[in-house]
Design a protein around this motif. Structure first.
Motif, PDB file in Angstrom:
ATOM      1  N   ARG A   5      -4.311  -2.430 -22.943  1.00 37.82           N
ATOM      2  CA  ARG A   5      -4.138  -1.835 -21.616  1.00 37.82           C
ATOM      3  C   ARG A   5      -5.413  -2.040 -20.832  1.00 37.82           C
ATOM      4  O   ARG A   5      -6.451  -1.487 -21.158  1.00 37.82           O
ATOM      5  CB  ARG A   5      -3.879  -0.329 -21.761  1.00 37.82           C
ATOM      6  N   LYS A   6      -5.343  -2.851 -19.799  1.00 34.85           N
ATOM      7  CA  LYS A   6      -6.539  -3.093 -18.997  1.00 34.85           C
ATOM      8  C   LYS A   6      -6.420  -2.347 -17.669  1.00 34.85           C
ATOM      9  O   LYS A   6      -5.385  -2.397 -17.027  1.00 34.85           O
ATOM     10  CB  LYS A   6      -6.671  -4.596 -18.706  1.00 34.85           C
ATOM     11  N   ILE A   7      -7.512  -1.704 -17.295  1.00 36.17           N
ATOM     12  CA  ILE A   7      -7.575  -1.118 -15.960  1.00 36.17           C
ATOM     13  C   ILE A   7      -8.115  -2.206 -15.032  1.00 36.17           C
ATOM     14  O   ILE A   7      -9.128  -2.847 -15.337  1.00 36.17           O
ATOM     15  CB  ILE A   7      -8.523   0.095 -15.919  1.00 36.17           C
ATOM     16  N   SER A   8      -7.434  -2.421 -13.929  1.00 36.46           N
ATOM     17  CA  SER A   8      -7.880  -3.449 -12.988  1.00 36.46           C
ATOM     18  C   SER A   8      -8.372  -2.802 -11.697  1.00 36.46           C
ATOM     19  O   SER A   8      -7.751  -1.874 -11.182  1.00 36.46           O
ATOM     20  CB  SER A   8      -6.711  -4.402 -12.715  1.00 36.46           C
ATOM     21  N   LEU A   9      -9.504  -3.276 -11.238  1.00 38.44           N
ATOM     22  CA  LEU A   9     -10.044  -2.845  -9.935  1.00 38.44           C
ATOM     23  C   LEU A   9     -10.100  -4.064  -9.030  1.00 38.44           C
ATOM     24  O   LEU A   9     -10.732  -5.062  -9.357  1.00 38.44           O
ATOM     25  CB  LEU A   9     -11.453  -2.262 -10.096  1.00 38.44           C
ATOM     26  N   LYS A  10      -9.416  -3.968  -7.887  1.00 36.86           N
ATOM     27  CA  LYS A  10      -9.524  -5.019  -6.874  1.00 36.86           C
ATOM     28  C   LYS A  10     -10.318  -4.453  -5.709  1.00 36.86           C
ATOM     29  O   LYS A  10      -9.971  -3.387  -5.184  1.00 36.86           O
ATOM     30  CB  LYS A  10      -8.129  -5.400  -6.339  1.00 36.86           C
ATOM     31  N   VAL A  11     -11.348  -5.177  -5.296  1.00 39.81           N
ATOM     32  CA  VAL A  11     -12.096  -4.785  -4.105  1.00 39.81           C
ATOM     33  C   VAL A  11     -11.407  -5.445  -2.917  1.00 39.81           C
ATOM     34  O   VAL A  11     -11.446  -6.661  -2.753  1.00 39.81           O
ATOM     35  CB  VAL A  11     -13.576  -5.232  -4.200  1.00 39.81           C
ATOM     36  N   LEU A  12     -10.731  -4.636  -2.109  1.00 41.66           N
ATOM     37  CA  LEU A  12      -9.975  -5.203  -0.982  1.00 41.66           C
ATOM     38  C   LEU A  12     -10.881  -5.459   0.208  1.00 41.66           C
ATOM     39  O   LEU A  12     -10.647  -6.382   0.990  1.00 41.66           O
ATOM     40  CB  LEU A  12      -8.850  -4.254  -0.572  1.00 41.66           C
ATOM     41  N   ARG A  36     -17.506 -15.243   1.130  1.00 42.07           N
ATOM     42  CA  ARG A  36     -17.983 -13.931   0.670  1.00 42.07           C
ATOM     43  C   ARG A  36     -18.758 -13.195   1.764  1.00 42.07           C
ATOM     44  O   ARG A  36     -19.096 -12.027   1.614  1.00 42.07           O
ATOM     45  CB  ARG A  36     -18.836 -14.094  -0.587  1.00 42.07           C
ATOM     46  N   ASP A  37     -19.036 -13.906   2.879  1.00 48.06           N
ATOM     47  CA  ASP A  37     -19.673 -13.232   4.016  1.00 48.06           C
ATOM     48  C   ASP A  37     -18.643 -12.665   4.992  1.00 48.06           C
ATOM     49  O   ASP A  37     -19.006 -12.126   6.044  1.00 48.06           O
ATOM     50  CB  ASP A  37     -20.631 -14.181   4.739  1.00 48.06           C
ATOM     51  N   ARG A  38     -17.389 -12.785   4.676  1.00 47.22           N
ATOM     52  CA  ARG A  38     -16.340 -12.116   5.461  1.00 47.22           C
ATOM     53  C   ARG A  38     -16.044 -10.800   4.763  1.00 47.22           C
ATOM     54  O   ARG A  38     -15.578 -10.789   3.620  1.00 47.22           O
ATOM     55  CB  ARG A  38     -15.070 -12.971   5.529  1.00 47.22           C
ATOM     56  N   ARG A  39     -16.371  -9.729   5.423  1.00 45.45           N
ATOM     57  CA  ARG A  39     -16.272  -8.414   4.768  1.00 45.45           C
ATOM     58  C   ARG A  39     -15.326  -7.510   5.555  1.00 45.45           C
ATOM     59  O   ARG A  39     -15.659  -7.032   6.633  1.00 45.45           O
ATOM     60  CB  ARG A  39     -17.669  -7.781   4.681  1.00 45.45           C
ATOM     61  N   ASP A  40     -14.166  -7.292   4.973  1.00 47.23           N
ATOM     62  CA  ASP A  40     -13.204  -6.348   5.560  1.00 47.23           C
ATOM     63  C   ASP A  40     -13.715  -4.927   5.395  1.00 47.23           C
ATOM     64  O   ASP A  40     -14.573  -4.646   4.568  1.00 47.23           O
ATOM     65  CB  ASP A  40     -11.877  -6.433   4.794  1.00 47.23           C
ATOM     66  N   ARG A  41     -13.078  -4.017   6.135  1.00 46.92           N
ATOM     67  CA  ARG A  41     -13.397  -2.604   5.937  1.00 46.92           C
ATOM     68  C   ARG A  41     -12.984  -2.193   4.512  1.00 46.92           C
ATOM     69  O   ARG A  41     -12.072  -2.748   3.919  1.00 46.92           O
ATOM     70  CB  ARG A  41     -12.682  -1.746   6.978  1.00 46.92           C
ATOM     71  N   CYS A  42     -13.676  -1.154   3.980  1.00 47.00           N
ATOM     72  CA  CYS A  42     -13.580  -0.799   2.558  1.00 47.00           C
ATOM     73  C   CYS A  42     -12.209  -0.332   2.115  1.00 47.00           C
ATOM     74  O   CYS A  42     -11.544   0.436   2.801  1.00 47.00           O
ATOM     75  CB  CYS A  42     -14.553   0.323   2.236  1.00 47.00           C
ATOM     76  N   GLY A  43     -11.827  -0.754   0.938  1.00 45.47           N
ATOM     77  CA  GLY A  43     -10.633  -0.251   0.280  1.00 45.47           C
ATOM     78  C   GLY A  43     -10.605  -0.800  -1.134  1.00 45.47           C
ATOM     79  O   GLY A  43     -11.157  -1.885  -1.404  1.00 45.47           O
ATOM     80  N   PHE A  44     -10.013  -0.042  -2.037  1.00 47.84           N
ATOM     81  CA  PHE A  44      -9.925  -0.457  -3.441  1.00 47.84           C
ATOM     82  C   PHE A  44      -8.500  -0.245  -3.932  1.00 47.84           C
ATOM     83  O   PHE A  44      -7.811   0.674  -3.484  1.00 47.84           O
ATOM     84  CB  PHE A  44     -10.865   0.388  -4.323  1.00 47.84           C
ATOM     85  N   TYR A  45      -8.088  -1.085  -4.885  1.00 45.55           N
ATOM     86  CA  TYR A  45      -6.785  -0.927  -5.527  1.00 45.55           C
ATOM     87  C   TYR A  45      -7.031  -0.899  -7.023  1.00 45.55           C
ATOM     88  O   TYR A  45      -7.560  -1.855  -7.597  1.00 45.55           O
ATOM     89  CB  TYR A  45      -5.880  -2.105  -5.144  1.00 45.55           C
ATOM     90  N   VAL A  46      -6.685   0.228  -7.635  1.00 43.22           N
ATOM     91  CA  VAL A  46      -6.917   0.399  -9.074  1.00 43.22           C
ATOM     92  C   VAL A  46      -5.555   0.525  -9.739  1.00 43.22           C
ATOM     93  O   VAL A  46      -4.711   1.311  -9.295  1.00 43.22           O
ATOM     94  CB  VAL A  46      -7.770   1.656  -9.349  1.00 43.22           C
ATOM     95  N   THR A 261     -20.708  -6.604  -4.238  1.00 47.71           N
ATOM     96  CA  THR A 261     -19.333  -7.034  -4.421  1.00 47.71           C
ATOM     97  C   THR A 261     -18.911  -7.863  -3.207  1.00 47.71           C
ATOM     98  O   THR A 261     -19.703  -8.101  -2.280  1.00 47.71           O
ATOM     99  CB  THR A 261     -18.382  -5.834  -4.648  1.00 47.71           C
ATOM    100  N   PHE A 262     -17.700  -8.359  -3.217  1.00 46.71           N
ATOM    101  CA  PHE A 262     -17.186  -9.159  -2.101  1.00 46.71           C
ATOM    102  C   PHE A 262     -15.684  -8.968  -2.034  1.00 46.71           C
ATOM    103  O   PHE A 262     -15.053  -8.540  -3.013  1.00 46.71           O
ATOM    104  CB  PHE A 262     -17.546 -10.648  -2.284  1.00 46.71           C
TER     105      PHE A 262
END
Ligand SMILES: [Zn+2]
Ligand SMILES: [Zn+2]
Ligand SMILES: [Zn+2]
Length: 269
Positions: A5-12, A36-46, A261-262
């Motif tokens: 069982r892997k926990i996945s974190l995506k940096v959106l 990687r210099d294009r930075r959207d506003r913060c959000g994560f999907y776990v 992160t990116f």
């Protein structure tokens, strides 16, 4: 512990509230060809075992969901009601349709009150708008540390952290003895946050830029805090347009576990 069982974190989104590039800015980072210099506003999907939690819903959420083909959103956590963390909330409605159910929304009481004010039509639909396509969200008060909420397979604890004149929360998601701590908006590495983040498997922390900011940590603050926490994987986030990803990586050459992160970074534990 089941190792399969892997926990996945995506940096959106890895960027500060303006996003990078900034509208109308021609600085080297805003005009960089490095994706990687294009930075959207913060959000994560776990996610774990097909259960996905969206942490913060930025104005860029729709494009993030498309880019990452996010299959489902089983719960939403909003850390604080700043525009860059909540203005994508309307786009959660598509997941109501896909999943054919209401979706739980978790936030601290004060943040919930702000969301109810900003998105009045979502929480108290006026009779004239019944039948309009809007998100169906079940509001839940996110308990504050040391209390925890069970959200799907994750035990979630929210620790209030100073964020300039207001508060945000650091969110700890734990499952199978593994822990992720996410803290994108924070102006001080408090003893309580140090204790929460100690030896986390992943710790993601605010690191805006070099110049001090009243509501955010600097890159050096973030790197020092990540090192001090002795986390297994450390990343800084909420990054402005002042420093390119390549330059930040160069500064972190001697700390392979700790990096910027990116957008689109995916970590598994
Ligand atoms: Zn923010
Ligand atoms: Zn710029
Ligand atoms: Zn904020």
């Amino acid at each position: 512990m089941n190792d399969n069982r892997k926990i996945s974190l995506k940096v959106l989104g890895s960027g500060t509230s303006t996003g990078v590039p900034l509208v109308g800015c021609s600085c080297p980072v805003c005009t960089s060809a490095d994706p990687r210099d294009r930075r959207d506003r913060c959000g994560f999907y776990v996610s774990l075992d097909g259960f996905g939690i969206q942490i913060d819903v930025s104005p860029d959420f729709r494009n993030q969901a498309l880019r990452h083909s996010l299959p489902r959103v089983d719960a939403v956590i909003v850390t604080h009601a700043h525009a860059d963390h909540c203005l994508g909330l309307d786009d959660i409605r598509r997941y109501n349709t896909i999943q054919n159910c209401e979706i739980p929304l978790w936030a601290r009481e004060g943040t919930l009150n702000s969301l109810k004010r900003i998105f009045g039509y979502v929480f108290e639909c006026p009779p004239s708008q019944v039948g309009m396509y809007r998100p169906r969200l079940a509001a839940n008060a996110l308990p504050v540390f040391p209390e925890a909420a069970q959200i799907g397979p994750f035990l979630v604890r929210a620790l209030p952290v100073p964020h300039g004149p207001v508060e945000s929360v650091a969110v700890e998601l734990a499952a199978d003895s593994r822990r992720i701590v996410l803290c994108s908006d924070c102006s001080a590495f408090t003893p309580e946050l140090q204790a929460l983040a100690r030896e986390a498997d992943i710790f993601v922390l605010d690191g805006l830029r070099d110049r001090p900011h009243a509501a955010h940590l600097t890159v050096d603050d973030a790197r020092a805090a990540l090192a001090k926490s002795n986390c297994r994987i450390g990343r800084f986030v909420h990054i402005g347009h002042d420093i390119s990803h390549a330059e930040l990586l160069g500064r972190c050459a001697d700390t392979p576990r700790i990096k910027p992160t990116f957008d689109g970074e995916e970590l598994e534990i």
